[in-house]
Design a protein around this motif. Sequence first.
Motif, short mmCIF file in Angstrom:
data_model
loop_
_atom_site.label_atom_id
_atom_site.label_comp_id
_atom_site.label_asym_id
_atom_site.label_seq_id
_atom_site.Cartn_x
_atom_site.Cartn_y
_atom_site.Cartn_z
N VAL A 156 -74.63 -35.20 37.99
CA VAL A 156 -74.08 -36.47 37.49
C VAL A 156 -73.46 -36.27 36.12
N TRP A 157 -74.21 -35.63 35.22
CA TRP A 157 -73.72 -35.45 33.86
C TRP A 157 -72.46 -34.58 33.82
N ARG A 158 -72.44 -33.53 34.64
CA ARG A 158 -71.28 -32.64 34.65
C ARG A 158 -70.04 -33.37 35.19
N LEU A 159 -70.23 -34.18 36.20
CA LEU A 159 -69.09 -34.93 36.75
C LEU A 159 -68.54 -35.90 35.70
N ILE A 160 -69.45 -36.57 35.00
CA ILE A 160 -69.00 -37.50 33.96
C ILE A 160 -68.29 -36.74 32.84
N ASP A 161 -68.82 -35.59 32.46
CA ASP A 161 -68.20 -34.79 31.40
C ASP A 161 -66.77 -34.41 31.76
N TRP A 162 -66.55 -34.01 33.00
CA TRP A 162 -65.19 -33.69 33.44
C TRP A 162 -64.30 -34.93 33.43
N SER A 163 -64.87 -36.05 33.80
CA SER A 163 -64.06 -37.27 33.86
C SER A 163 -63.60 -37.69 32.47
N ASP A 164 -64.37 -37.33 31.43
CA ASP A 164 -63.96 -37.66 30.06
C ASP A 164 -62.68 -36.93 29.67
N ASP B 32 -62.45 -40.45 42.47
CA ASP B 32 -63.41 -41.55 42.57
C ASP B 32 -64.39 -41.34 43.72
N GLU B 33 -63.96 -40.63 44.76
CA GLU B 33 -64.82 -40.36 45.90
C GLU B 33 -66.07 -39.59 45.49
N LEU B 34 -65.91 -38.68 44.55
CA LEU B 34 -67.07 -37.88 44.10
C LEU B 34 -68.08 -38.77 43.38
N PHE B 35 -67.61 -39.73 42.58
CA PHE B 35 -68.52 -40.64 41.91
C PHE B 35 -69.27 -41.50 42.93
N ARG B 36 -68.55 -41.95 43.95
CA ARG B 36 -69.19 -42.79 44.98
C ARG B 36 -70.30 -42.03 45.69
N ARG B 37 -70.02 -40.78 46.03
CA ARG B 37 -71.02 -40.00 46.75
C ARG B 37 -72.26 -39.74 45.89
#
Length: 777
Positions: free
Chosen positions: A579-587, A593-598
Amino acid sequence: MQKPPLWERLRSAHIVQVGAVYLGGSWFALQMVDTLQGLLSLPDWVGPVAVALLLVGLFVVLATAWVQSLPQTTAAEEAGEVPTDWEVAPADAFAALMKGRLPHLTWGRALMGGAMSLALLFGFAGLAVLVRAPGSLIGPSEAEAEGAAQGMAVLPFQISGAGLDAYREGMVGLMSANLDGLSRYRAIDARTVLARWNRDVGENADADLDRALRVASATGARYAVVGSGVEAGPRIRFTAEVYDLADGTQAGDGGQVEGSPEEVLELVDALTVEVVRSLLDATGQGSMAQDFRLASLLTESVPALRHYLEGDALFRRSRFEEAREVLHRAVEEDSTFALAYWRLGETYGWLEGIQAREGRDYKRRAQELAERLPQREATLLDITAAISNFTLSLEEIADLRAYIRRYPDDPDGWYLLGEAGLHGWTVTGISDEDVEEAVYRTIELDPTFGPYYEHALHWATAKGQADRYEELMVGAEEVGDAPNRRERMELRWALFQGDEAEQAAAAVRLEEMEPIDVNRTDQAAMGILDTDLDRLEPLWVHRSNADELRIRLYGEQGRLTEMVRLAETLDDRALADAVWRLIDWSDEGHVSDELFRRLDEALGPRTPENQELFDARVTLDEVLGRPVDTIVVRAAMDQGIDEFLPFLLADQVDTTGIRSMVYAQASADRLARAGRVEEAYDALAAANGTSTEVPLYAAGLLGESGHFEEARQALEGVSRGEERTLTTYRLGRAYEGLGETEKALEAYRTFLSRTAPADEELGAVTQAREAVTRLGG
């Protein structure tokens, strides 16, 4: 004509008389040899060689008497066919030898041969004394020096005072027993020393310094301990000095102790420690290679010192498990031995990781005893403790850099600079160039210390420096005898830099290795490798946290789809990490958006009981714009601090400031994601008291708000951790903002090499490619 009987012939040749005179002269000669041997400290072999020469001479003299008694000899002499009785006639003798005949025996030739034999004997003996004696211009031969380098002879003490006579020879035995086996030196057996002394000087006799050192040299020692004992009222004072027998100079300051007659054994122990410290410090043979020099050997316990030096020697050869056992015995013998506690903490660090709880406990104990260390060593101790406790500050980094400027030839300071750069997971301002210089300079200054090579080997591997790596392997093998070390070094290169066949073969070999050796091969590689991160995966096959490691790997490579796919099957720390790594990349730009939903579905609703997953839930809700109960979040943050800090700092730190920082970081994070970057920056600056002490996940906002220099300082210090990929990208932006084009290009290229297998259209990757084009790369 009948020949006379043999006895008559012997009588006419005066064989008996000649033999008797020769034996009498031989006895006188041997007495002179014995006297000169003691007076001049001639080698032990002089006596036996003199006896052998005299026996040969006896045969020559008797043969000469026989030849000279023969009538035909007289006739030949009168005819001029042979030399007369007292002629030497060297030309005639040489001509006979050239024809393969024994020269004619004459008394002149016999005397000349005897004189030459004795001259050669004493000549070689004198040369040996010249080579070995103190003050020699020639110095000991390489072979002799190597053989004698371990030897230390304790000479009889000069005693002044009634009732101290027993210590004259008694100190030889007591100190020899203490010194034997300490460090790299061995004590010459006390009986050998006393036997030589009694023969050359005399029992109960004293000698001047030159003669005393000659006696010590004759025992085969390299160093001599010359001491004295005096009565000072009701107390005894012992003094000892150490001399290098290669040149007769004093080696170190020696030592002096004083106490009551009842404390004599304690005095001997204390004097022994002083002598060893003095010698090790003077000769550079002590444990100066990592954090301390000999001024730190502050213990009066000979057993503690013995265990420490043995454990330190094992530590230096990377035999950490054995070192740990011996060092435990050192602190058991002396519970105030700060240096032993420190080395024990370092040993645990190499065995179990720099943050190993037990290792940090021993380092903390060393800090409690810091008053027993000189200021120079105490400074290094504080810095290393800060690294292992995750509390390294910019002030301590400044102190370290000042230390290096003051002591540029001290490997300790350079080692800690590399250590801080590799393990200081906070703001340090230490660049890759700083780390590379530090890890290699350390070895240049002290190539004899095994543990120094570990960081350098990892660095050379990660950067693909083949020639440097080969040099390091040779050096590490020469100074260390740790099991499997050569295998691990070769395997590491094959895994990270070898071709496909070499890498495959190395992966097979991993299956046969112990887990600790696999871990040492893997150590910190993800934080310094610039490309081919996939090569790390074979190291994790048998690791219990293999899935967690793969989450980190995929996150570092930008393989976010694979990361989420794996995270969906997990329900532990690895899921929160995803979760944290995905958010870090999104910054840093577009993420599907599909990855956040999953991940949102995989995470589900969470309660504060599971701290990590709850934090991940709250952070994801904030990113997705959902309402968050700030009271519950604050309580969860407090719970996390309460659980984490006791483990890290053993309840010895006031947590008020730490709590304020954690709250400020969370607030700044929310402000930054809401686009209020300057407010976020101000919030962090107010909490820290300085705008440069910024945590990793918030460091990117510095560049966004135009504070490029602060961003550089923050990001360089944390660009060698497991978040190297995005940190390097952000560092590129900071360099670009500062106008440092070459550094910016290098950072962007490193980022792109690490993200070669990344998902398509990942925002940060696209922006990095555009930056390289923009900067002319």
